[in-house]
Design a protein around this motif. Structure first.
Motif, PDB file in Angstrom:
ATOM      1  N   THR A   1       0.829  -1.206   0.000  1.00 48.48           N
ATOM      2  CA  THR A   1       0.000   0.000   0.000  1.00 48.48           C
ATOM      3  C   THR A   1       0.864   1.256   0.000  1.00 48.48           C
ATOM      4  OG1 THR A   1      -1.738  -1.182   1.195  1.00 48.48           O
ATOM      5  CG2 THR A   1      -1.839   1.209   1.221  1.00 48.48           C
ATOM      6  N   VAL A   2       1.914   1.266   0.792  1.00 48.67           N
ATOM      7  CA  VAL A   2       2.812   2.427   0.823  1.00 48.67           C
ATOM      8  C   VAL A   2       3.520   2.594  -0.515  1.00 48.67           C
ATOM      9  CG1 VAL A   2       4.917   3.340   1.871  1.00 48.67           C
ATOM     10  CG2 VAL A   2       3.116   2.418   3.323  1.00 48.67           C
ATOM     11  N   MET A   3       3.936   1.497  -1.127  1.00 53.47           N
ATOM     12  CA  MET A   3       4.615   1.571  -2.426  1.00 53.47           C
ATOM     13  C   MET A   3       3.677   2.104  -3.514  1.00 53.47           C
ATOM     14  SD  MET A   3       6.898  -1.917  -2.313  1.00 53.47           S
ATOM     15  CE  MET A   3       7.163  -1.919  -4.047  1.00 53.47           C
ATOM     16  N   VAL A   4       2.440   1.625  -3.532  1.00 54.33           N
ATOM     17  CA  VAL A   4       1.477   2.091  -4.528  1.00 54.33           C
ATOM     18  C   VAL A   4       1.162   3.564  -4.301  1.00 54.33           C
ATOM     19  CG1 VAL A   4      -0.895   1.827  -5.345  1.00 54.33           C
ATOM     20  CG2 VAL A   4       0.505  -0.178  -4.968  1.00 54.33           C
ATOM     21  N   THR A   5       1.016   3.968  -3.045  1.00 55.68           N
ATOM     22  CA  THR A   5       0.733   5.366  -2.738  1.00 55.68           C
ATOM     23  C   THR A   5       1.907   6.260  -3.150  1.00 55.68           C
ATOM     24  OG1 THR A   5      -0.629   4.648  -0.880  1.00 55.68           O
ATOM     25  CG2 THR A   5       0.071   6.945  -0.893  1.00 55.68           C
TER      26      THR A   5
ATOM     27  N   GLY B   1      -6.466   6.177 -12.275  1.00 54.56           N
ATOM     28  CA  GLY B   1      -7.582   5.245 -12.065  1.00 54.56           C
ATOM     29  C   GLY B   1      -7.113   3.850 -11.714  1.00 54.56           C
ATOM     30  N   GLY B   2      -6.077   3.381 -12.397  1.00 55.88           N
ATOM     31  CA  GLY B   2      -5.542   2.054 -12.102  1.00 55.88           C
ATOM     32  C   GLY B   2      -4.938   1.960 -10.715  1.00 55.88           C
ATOM     33  N   LEU B   3      -4.167   2.961 -10.333  1.00 55.89           N
ATOM     34  CA  LEU B   3      -3.534   2.924  -9.018  1.00 55.89           C
ATOM     35  C   LEU B   3      -4.550   3.086  -7.890  1.00 55.89           C
ATOM     36  CD1 LEU B   3      -0.240   4.890  -9.711  1.00 55.89           C
ATOM     37  CD2 LEU B   3      -0.498   2.455  -9.290  1.00 55.89           C
ATOM     38  N   ILE B   4      -5.543   3.929  -8.082  1.00 50.30           N
ATOM     39  CA  ILE B   4      -6.583   4.077  -7.060  1.00 50.30           C
ATOM     40  C   ILE B   4      -7.412   2.801  -6.965  1.00 50.30           C
ATOM     41  CG2 ILE B   4      -8.719   5.304  -6.505  1.00 50.30           C
ATOM     42  CD1 ILE B   4      -7.317   7.849  -7.418  1.00 50.30           C
ATOM     43  N   GLY B   5      -7.693   2.183  -8.094  1.00 44.76           N
ATOM     44  CA  GLY B   5      -8.395   0.896  -8.066  1.00 44.76           C
ATOM     45  C   GLY B   5      -7.591  -0.178  -7.358  1.00 44.76           C
ATOM     46  N   TRP B   6      -6.293  -0.176  -7.574  1.00 46.98           N
ATOM     47  CA  TRP B   6      -5.419  -1.143  -6.914  1.00 46.98           C
ATOM     48  C   TRP B   6      -5.401  -0.901  -5.405  1.00 46.98           C
ATOM     49  CZ3 TRP B   6       0.503  -1.737  -8.152  1.00 46.98           C
ATOM     50  CH2 TRP B   6       0.960  -2.941  -7.617  1.00 46.98           C
TER      51      TRP B   6
ATOM     52  N   LEU C   1       1.862   6.554  -6.910  1.00 48.25           N
ATOM     53  CA  LEU C   1       0.786   7.447  -7.329  1.00 48.25           C
ATOM     54  C   LEU C   1       1.194   8.903  -7.135  1.00 48.25           C
ATOM     55  CD1 LEU C   1      -2.118   7.834  -8.304  1.00 48.25           C
ATOM     56  CD2 LEU C   1      -2.855   7.610  -5.945  1.00 48.25           C
ATOM     57  N   CYS C   2       1.815   9.217  -6.009  1.00 49.31           N
ATOM     58  CA  CYS C   2       2.280  10.585  -5.757  1.00 49.31           C
ATOM     59  C   CYS C   2       3.340  11.000  -6.765  1.00 49.31           C
ATOM     60  CB  CYS C   2       2.822  10.704  -4.341  1.00 49.31           C
ATOM     61  SG  CYS C   2       1.552  10.601  -3.077  1.00 49.31           S
ATOM     62  N   ALA C   3       4.271  10.112  -7.065  1.00 51.77           N
ATOM     63  CA  ALA C   3       5.324  10.428  -8.033  1.00 51.77           C
ATOM     64  C   ALA C   3       4.755  10.667  -9.426  1.00 51.77           C
ATOM     65  CB  ALA C   3       6.354   9.304  -8.068  1.00 51.77           C
ATOM     66  N   VAL C   4       3.776   9.863  -9.819  1.00 53.53           N
ATOM     67  CA  VAL C   4       3.167  10.025 -11.140  1.00 53.53           C
ATOM     68  C   VAL C   4       2.418  11.352 -11.223  1.00 53.53           C
ATOM     69  CG1 VAL C   4       1.341   9.116 -12.639  1.00 53.53           C
ATOM     70  CG2 VAL C   4       3.047   7.583 -11.688  1.00 53.53           C
ATOM     71  N   ILE C   5       1.663  11.666 -10.198  1.00 53.69           N
ATOM     72  CA  ILE C   5       0.904  12.920 -10.203  1.00 53.69           C
ATOM     73  C   ILE C   5       1.852  14.119 -10.246  1.00 53.69           C
ATOM     74  CG2 ILE C   5      -0.651  14.367  -8.841  1.00 53.69           C
ATOM     75  CD1 ILE C   5      -2.019  12.053 -10.220  1.00 53.69           C
ATOM     76  N   LEU C   6       2.904  14.093  -9.427  1.00 54.25           N
ATOM     77  CA  LEU C   6       3.861  15.205  -9.437  1.00 54.25           C
ATOM     78  C   LEU C   6       4.569  15.317 -10.788  1.00 54.25           C
ATOM     79  CD1 LEU C   6       5.385  14.926  -5.852  1.00 54.25           C
ATOM     80  CD2 LEU C   6       3.832  16.680  -6.736  1.00 54.25           C
ATOM     81  N   SER C   7       4.884  14.204 -11.416  1.00 55.71           N
ATOM     82  CA  SER C   7       5.513  14.233 -12.739  1.00 55.71           C
ATOM     83  C   SER C   7       4.574  14.813 -13.791  1.00 55.71           C
ATOM     84  CB  SER C   7       5.932  12.831 -13.158  1.00 55.71           C
ATOM     85  OG  SER C   7       6.870  12.308 -12.259  1.00 55.71           O
ATOM     86  N   LEU C   8       3.314  14.419 -13.735  1.00 57.39           N
ATOM     87  CA  LEU C   8       2.342  14.944 -14.697  1.00 57.39           C
ATOM     88  C   LEU C   8       2.129  16.441 -14.501  1.00 57.39           C
ATOM     89  CD1 LEU C   8      -0.292  12.075 -14.739  1.00 57.39           C
ATOM     90  CD2 LEU C   8       1.195  12.782 -16.595  1.00 57.39           C
TER      91      LEU C   8
ATOM     92  N   LYS D   1      -7.160  -2.577   0.031  1.00 55.83           N
ATOM     93  CA  LYS D   1      -7.831  -2.290   1.298  1.00 55.83           C
ATOM     94  C   LYS D   1      -9.083  -3.155   1.466  1.00 55.83           C
ATOM     95  CE  LYS D   1      -5.244   0.531   3.346  1.00 55.83           C
ATOM     96  NZ  LYS D   1      -4.539   0.053   4.514  1.00 55.83           N
ATOM     97  N   ALA D   2      -9.854  -3.332   0.417  1.00 54.37           N
ATOM     98  CA  ALA D   2     -11.043  -4.174   0.509  1.00 54.37           C
ATOM     99  C   ALA D   2     -10.652  -5.622   0.748  1.00 54.37           C
ATOM    100  CB  ALA D   2     -11.870  -4.055  -0.767  1.00 54.37           C
TER     101      ALA D   2
END
Length: 82
Positions: A10-14, A57-62, A17-24, A67-68
């Motif tokens: 979960t920490v790795m995916v988060t 969308g993929g990372l949030i779904g993951w 996700l942060c790195a991708v958003i900051l890069s974009l 979590k589920a």
């Protein structure tokens, strides 16, 4: 052990996700304000938009699946024949 692995993933995916958003965001700011790159002449934003939606969308779904899945593991096992 399973909870620790779930936490690490979960920490790795988060973090990803942060790195991708900051890069974009960095690429969009560079495209908007750079004098060397003319964003009006290049369809860069037509490419970045769907890419961002797919990755986010993929990372949030993951993340929600992780979590589920962790919450489902805590439920009692079903009884046979019920």
């Amino acid at each position: 052990m399973k909870e620790r692995l779930l936490y690490v993933v979960t920490v790795m995916v988060t973090a990803t996700l942060c790195a991708v958003i900051l890069s974009l965001i960095g690429a969009m700011v560079l495209g908007l304000f750079s004098k060397d790159i003319s964003a009006k002449d290049q369809p860069i934003f037509n490419i970045i938009g769907p890419l961002a939606q797919t990755i986010v969308g993929g990372l949030i779904g993951w993340l929600s699946g992780l979590k589920a899945g962790g919450d489902i593991a805590k439920l009692p096992a079903p009884t046979p024949g019920a």
